[in-house]
Design a protein around this motif. Structure first.
Motif, short mmCIF file in Angstrom:
data_model
loop_
_atom_site.label_atom_id
_atom_site.label_comp_id
_atom_site.label_asym_id
_atom_site.label_seq_id
_atom_site.Cartn_x
_atom_site.Cartn_y
_atom_site.Cartn_z
N THR B 351 12.84 -15.99 -17.55
CA THR B 351 12.62 -14.62 -17.11
C THR B 351 12.60 -14.58 -15.60
OG1 THR B 351 11.07 -14.60 -18.95
CG2 THR B 351 11.17 -12.61 -17.58
N ALA B 361 2.00 -14.06 -15.45
CA ALA B 361 1.99 -13.34 -16.73
C ALA B 361 3.15 -13.80 -17.61
CB ALA B 361 2.06 -11.84 -16.48
N ALA B 362 4.35 -13.94 -17.00
CA ALA B 362 5.55 -14.28 -17.78
C ALA B 362 5.50 -15.70 -18.30
CB ALA B 362 6.80 -14.07 -16.93
N LYS B 364 3.25 -17.11 -19.78
CA LYS B 364 2.60 -17.15 -21.09
C LYS B 364 3.63 -17.02 -22.20
CE LYS B 364 -1.92 -15.50 -19.61
NZ LYS B 364 -1.75 -14.85 -18.30
N ASN B 365 4.79 -16.39 -21.89
CA ASN B 365 5.80 -16.15 -22.92
C ASN B 365 7.02 -17.06 -22.78
OD1 ASN B 365 4.16 -13.93 -23.58
ND2 ASN B 365 5.19 -12.74 -21.97
N GLY B 366 6.93 -18.11 -21.98
CA GLY B 366 8.08 -19.01 -21.88
C GLY B 366 8.50 -19.25 -20.45
N LYS B 367 9.75 -19.68 -20.30
CA LYS B 367 10.22 -20.14 -18.99
C LYS B 367 10.39 -18.99 -18.01
CE LYS B 367 12.93 -23.47 -18.31
NZ LYS B 367 14.10 -24.33 -18.18
#
Lengths: 301, 407
Positions: B351, B361-362, B364-367
């Motif tokens: 992202t 924040a990002a 937490k959801n992956g690369k």
């Protein structure tokens, strides 16, 4: 903290050698050598080139001594007629010439990129902590040895003749002292000591570049010798350690001052160095340990 | 006032001792991640160093405001390199051993970075720099892969110059280089790329820094009748060279790196002199949100546009990307674990994020892929950024980007 202290003391030792070199030629013969950084550079580059070609470190140190002594001789020959301020200006120019050669003769010195990976003796076998400690001991031993040697020299007939040249060149010549030979020998010896300091610096840092040898270092050493006392080896050594302690100490002092941010502290440090020089010259122009003039031996009537 | 030797010695000793004592009393916050800001505040790098140091502090503040990285707050220790390797080495040693910093950020000139990197390697901590010398990519300098370059190498700059010269249809280029690793790197990179394309460089000169006039060097170049002069230069010398060139009345074009051909240059010389100059830069992300955040911080700290100091933008990115790598490595990670995450947070496949808070924040959801203020900030295997380049033309006092160059 310990490793930082070892590091600072080693740099202090190298500055002390430079101060001894300057004290010999300035305090001894009265020739002002503003080209100290140049001889420092010659020594550093000589050993970097020689050991880079595969020679052992001891050969590197030897070639540093030799190379800077030769450059010292050449300079003295070239400036025979110059004294005082004129000599000072020429030697200042000489240091720049040496720096420019290092910058431009890229086949030899690798130019502005500098020479990296200079051998640090035994570092890979004993580890870097032990190396730093060992190197400090080695540099300090060299400083002590050099100090004893130059002190001995000061009290010898050679030293007295040197000071006679300093006080009055014509009179010394009239009294039968070989003025030219004395000057050549003293300058070559002084250059060799500065070169040795350069070589020790190179092996310690493992990287040198023309940027390392700007006139700033010469100024620091003049500050050291003026503070310590011109004409006395012990004064030069103490002055050099004091200058390094002062330069490093100002880092911490500036940090503690309230309302001074790091940017102002950086500028403040440079001002402090200038102020220190002024204060020393004002309060104690003869330095911490002034020269001792031995009284002439009493002769029987 | 008369001081005895004993008094003088005692006061000197006290002054030196006083420096050390209070340090011991000040206990440092054990939970903080300590960063050394080692910048050229005085000396030749002075025009850039102040901004760099302030941006390191500002970026660290932004990270701390977002709750810190990897559970730790950032604490900055600042030192001055004096743009001088000898002084820089002592400052670096102090940062590493006394302040126990875990990364050193923001060395500027190549000589300084090359002198400091053996120390950071020995301590096993990363060195982020904006020096151009190619030697910093490879062993012995970068044998531990802890060195990261936030500035395109001079060699890449030179190649971009050659592409632009070719595209503009120049036939007889000449080069002028400031005599340091970076200046010569630029023009040599150009010469290599240009001759590889079958061209010929009609004249080249390397000049000494800090001269009041460059007339002699300039005349030597102009005598060869070049149609374009490619420089590896800085702001101060470029200003003098261009003024003297304008006085000669010669019709030559110029290709100049953007750190010299910037709005300050236009302001110093006036639009008539700089008309038509081609300014080359690695594409900084001027339109990007990261640049906007940096620019706002720069305006606040310095009161000038952030465009004038590319190195400050790099310094901003240094802190942000380091903090993101810390966040990715997790709480309590050491320098080598953080180092291993550098490319994961900066390079593509992930992202796109443009600030620490967003990246945190990002993550937490992956690369994630941090797109910085100074460039899109992707590191190659040597730890060098590999940006694209842009050619901008100065017309009527405005620097306008016209096209991109991909290498």
């Amino acid at each position: 903290m310990l490793s930082y202290l070892l590091f600072t003391l080693t740099i202090g030792g190298i500055y002390a050698l430079l101060a001894l070199s300057l004290n010999l030629i300035w305090g001894g013969v009265g020739m002002v050598n503003l080209g100290l950084a140049g001889f420092f550079a010659v020594g550093a580059y000589a050993t970097a080139i020689v050991t880079g070609a595969g020679a052992p470190v001891i050969v590197g140190l030897g070639s540093a001594l030799l190379a800077s002594a030769i450059v010292g001789l050449l300079v003295t020959y070239g400036t025979l007629r110059l004294r005082g301020d004129y000599l000072a200006i020429v030697t200042l120019g000489l240091a720049e010439v040496i720096r420019l050669i290092a910058l431009n003769e890229r086949w030899l010195t690798n130019g502005a990129d500098g020479m990296s990976g200079i051998v640090a003796p035994l570092r890979s076998t004993v580890g870097s902590q032990a190396f730093n400690l060992g190197y400090l001991v080695f540099v300090s031993a060299v400083v002590i040895l050099m100090w004893l040697l130059l002190r001995r020299l000061d009290h010898s007939p050679f030293g007295r003749a040197m000071k006679a040249v300093r006080e009055d060149q014509e009179l010394a010549g009239f009294a039968g002292k070989p003025v030219l030979r004395l000057k050549l020998q003293a300058f070559a010896l002084s250059a060799a000591v500065a070169g040795l300091a350069g070589a020790l610096y190179g092996h310690f840092q493992s990287y040198i570049s023309p940027d390392h040898f700007q006139p700033l270092i010469t100024i620091y050493i003049f500050l050291a010798v003026s503070a310590g006392g011109v004409g006395r080896p012990a004064g030069a050594v103490i002055g050099a350690y004091a200058v390094v302690a002062f330069l490093e100490g100002t880092r911490f002092v500036a940090e503690l001052l309230p309302g001074v941010d790091p940017l102002q502290a950086a500028a403040l440090r440079e001002m402090l160095v200038g102020a220190a020089l002024l204060l020393i010259l004002h309060l104690r122009p003869q330095g911490l340990l002034p020269e001792r003039i031995q009284p002439a031996r009493k002769t029987r009537p | 006032m008369k001081l005895t030797r004993r008094q003088t010695l005692a006061s000197l000793g006290l002054a030196a001792g006083a420096g050390l004592l209070p340090r011991l009393a000040l206990s440092q916050d054990a939970g903080a991640f300590r960063i050394g800001a080692l910048n050229p505040v005085t000396g030749a790098g002075g025009p850039y160093g102040t901004g760099m140091q302030k941006m390191i502090l500002a970026a660290a503040e932004a990270v701390n405001a977002a709750g810190g990285a990897g559970g730790r707050m950032l604490e900055i220790f600042a030192e001055d390199t004096q743009t001088q390797p000898q002084a820089a080495v002592l400052a670096a040693k102090k940062l590493i051993d006394v302040n126990k910093v875990q990364a050193i950020l923001g060395t500027w000139s190549s000589g300084v970075s090359l002198a400091v990197i053996p120390l950071t390697n020995e301590a096993g901590i990363p060195l982020f720099h904006c020096s151009g010398a190619p030697a910093l990519s490879v062993p012995p300098a970068n044998e531990k892969k802890l060195g990261y370059r936030f500035q395109a190498t001079n060699d890449r700059f030179g190649r971009a110059f050659a592409e632009i010269a070719k595209k503009e249809g120049f036939k007889r280029p000449a080069t002028m280089a400031f005599n340091n690793a970076s200046g010569i790197g630029n023009t040599e990179g150009f010469t290599r790329a240009w001759t590889a394309m079958g061209g010929e460089v009609v004249a080249s000169v390397v000049y000494e820094p800090a001269q009041p006039s460059y007339r002699a060097e300039l005349q030597k170049i102009l005598d060869a009748k070049p149609d374009v002069i490619v420089t590896g230069s800085y702001l101060a010398d470029t200003t003098i060279i261009l003024r003297e060139w304008y006085q000669t009345g010669e019709e030559t074009k110029w290709i100049i790196p953007a750190w010299a051909a910037n709005p300050e240059l236009v302001k110093a010389l006036g639009p008539a002199v700089v008309e038509g100059i081609i300014s080359v830069d690695s594409i900084s992300n001027e339109g990007s949100p990261a640049f906007a955040a940096y620019d706002a911080a720069y305006q606040k700290a310095i009161g000038k546009s952030g465009l004038g100091n590319v190195y400050a933008a790099m310094a901003w990115d240094m802190v942000t990307v380091l903090a993101l790598a810390m966040e990715a490595a997790g709480p309590g990670a050491d320098a080598s674990a953080i180092n291993a995450k550098m490319r994961d947070v900066a390079n593509p496949d992930g992202t796109k994020v443009s600030s620490f808070a967003e990246g945190k924040a990002a993550l937490k959801n992956g690369k994630i892929n941090y797109e910085g203020a100074s460039s899109i900030l992707d590191f190659d295997e040597f730890g060098d950024v590999t940006p694209d380049f842009a050619a901008s033309f100065i017309r009527n006092g405005e620097i306008k980007r016209e096209y991109q160059v991909k290498l």
